[in-house]
Design an enzyme around this catalytic site. Structure first.
Site, short mmCIF file in Angstrom:
data_model
loop_
_atom_site.label_atom_id
_atom_site.label_comp_id
_atom_site.label_asym_id
_atom_site.label_seq_id
_atom_site.Cartn_x
_atom_site.Cartn_y
_atom_site.Cartn_z
N LYS A 1 54.63 -21.80 62.63
CA LYS A 1 54.67 -20.67 63.00
C LYS A 1 53.71 -19.65 62.76
O LYS A 1 53.48 -19.66 61.54
CB LYS A 1 56.17 -19.97 62.99
CG LYS A 1 57.40 -21.02 63.39
CD LYS A 1 58.69 -20.49 63.01
CE LYS A 1 59.60 -21.72 63.15
NZ LYS A 1 59.61 -22.65 62.07
N HIS B 1 56.09 -16.12 65.12
CA HIS B 1 57.50 -16.39 64.35
C HIS B 1 58.45 -15.18 64.91
O HIS B 1 59.67 -15.42 64.96
CB HIS B 1 57.05 -16.25 62.95
CG HIS B 1 57.97 -16.90 62.40
ND1 HIS B 1 57.74 -17.49 61.00
CD2 HIS B 1 59.46 -17.02 62.27
CE1 HIS B 1 58.95 -17.77 60.36
NE2 HIS B 1 59.84 -17.59 61.11
N TYR C 1 57.35 -19.64 55.19
CA TYR C 1 58.11 -20.54 54.55
C TYR C 1 57.38 -20.82 53.04
O TYR C 1 57.96 -21.18 52.09
CB TYR C 1 58.50 -21.96 54.91
CG TYR C 1 59.42 -21.65 56.42
CD1 TYR C 1 59.76 -20.49 56.76
CD2 TYR C 1 59.72 -22.69 57.22
CE1 TYR C 1 60.53 -20.20 58.04
CE2 TYR C 1 60.26 -22.58 58.29
CZ TYR C 1 60.82 -21.54 58.68
OH TYR C 1 61.38 -21.31 59.88
#
Length: 301
Positions: free
Chosen positions: A84, A117, A55
């Site tokens: 993650k 992830h 992210y």
């Protein structure tokens, strides 16, 4: 039960760790917005925060955590922080090394939950062995996976010493993943819902809105209550204080069996992302960190 009491509610993972059942997600949020969202959520009673290296906002999340703890007087142990493993870091040695960079960005000494992830084919078994080692070292309180279908999860279990505590899946009224939920329940793995609101199609659904009107609640609150009653952990995303509060205001009503069943009937198996979308499977999504204009370039662990 009032809102703050509800946010204190936990589920017990298969290793005995208690995980809050409702938290905040920060996907597609830059560092500044992530910082403010996280700080607001914690100050408004949230304990579970979910992010990921991919992210590009772990730094902002860490800053939000630090400021919220300072302003509230809470302790780090009062929070449950999930992140993650970046797909590009998968493999045994690279997984071992990647954790230190993540902890540095988050400004934490340990994680409550670390997830693989995505199941990068050819690597996720070695990756899981490294996750198990990090868990044994005490740097992570629980380890789990994200986006693992039943075939890949069974393959992982065939090679694992430790059963994943969590499988985080895209789960919402129009994509209910019933087969994956059944497999996870049988294996003792907690299902956690990402994208729990299902976007505009679920939120505008007439049946959902009919139920919402009856309870004087929003469509989002009805969906999150449906998650809650099904036993999911759920992490709706929002950058707005009012919505962050509203998303956690789901504990003063209950859906009937008929209302639960009506939402159960909305399943279309309609995923927004899946393996074939990603570059390592020949698709459109490239395996790289999402960098924001406000992101420090510190992702080379």
């Amino acid at each position: 039960m009032d809102r703050l009491e509800g946010l204190e509610q936990t589920t017990t993972l298969n290793n005995g760790v208690k995980m809050p059942k409702l938290g905040l997600g920060v996907w597609k949020t830059d560092n500044k917005s992530a910082k403010e969202s996280v700080k607001t959520a914690i100050k408004k009673g949230y304990h579970l925060i979910d992010t990921a290296k991919q992210y590009g906002n772990e730094t902002g999340v860490g800053e939000g955590i630090k400021e919220a703890l300072a302003e509230t007087g809470m302790n780090r142990k009062d929070l449950f922080i999930t992140t993650k493993l970046f797909n590009g870091d998968q493999g045994y040695e690279s997984t071992i090394n990647a954790l230190e960079g993540t902890l540095k960005r988050l400004d934490l000494t340990y994680l409550d939950l670390y997830l693989v992830h995505w199941p990068v084919d050819g690597k996720y078994i070695d990756t899981w062995k490294a996750m198990e080692e990090l868990y044994r070292q005490g740097k992570i309180r629980a380890i789990g996976v994200s986006n693992f279908d039943n075939d890949r999860l069974q393959d992982l279990l065939n090679h694992a010493d430790i059963v994943p505590a969590v499988n985080q899946m895209e789960t919402n009224p129009i994509n209910q993943e019933k087969g994956i939920l059944e497999f996870n329940n049988h294996a003792g793995i907690q299902l956690e819902a990402w994208s729990p609101l299902g976007g505009g199609e679920a939120l505008s659904n007439p049946e959902v809105n009919k139920i919402a009107e009856k309870h004087n609640k929003s469509a989002a609150q009805v969906i999150l209550r449906w998650d809650w009653q099904r036993g999911f952990v759920t992490i709706p995303k929002s950058s707005h204080e009012a919505r962050i509060i509203q998303n956690s205001d789901i504990f003063d009503f209950e859906l009937s069996e008929a209302e639960m069943d009506a939402i159960n009937q909305l399943d279309k198996g309609k995923r927004s992302l899946w393996y074939e979308n990603f570059a390592w499977h020949g698709g459109e999504y490239v395996d790289e960190v999402d960098h924001w204009d406000d992101s420090p370039k510190n992702y080379k662990d």
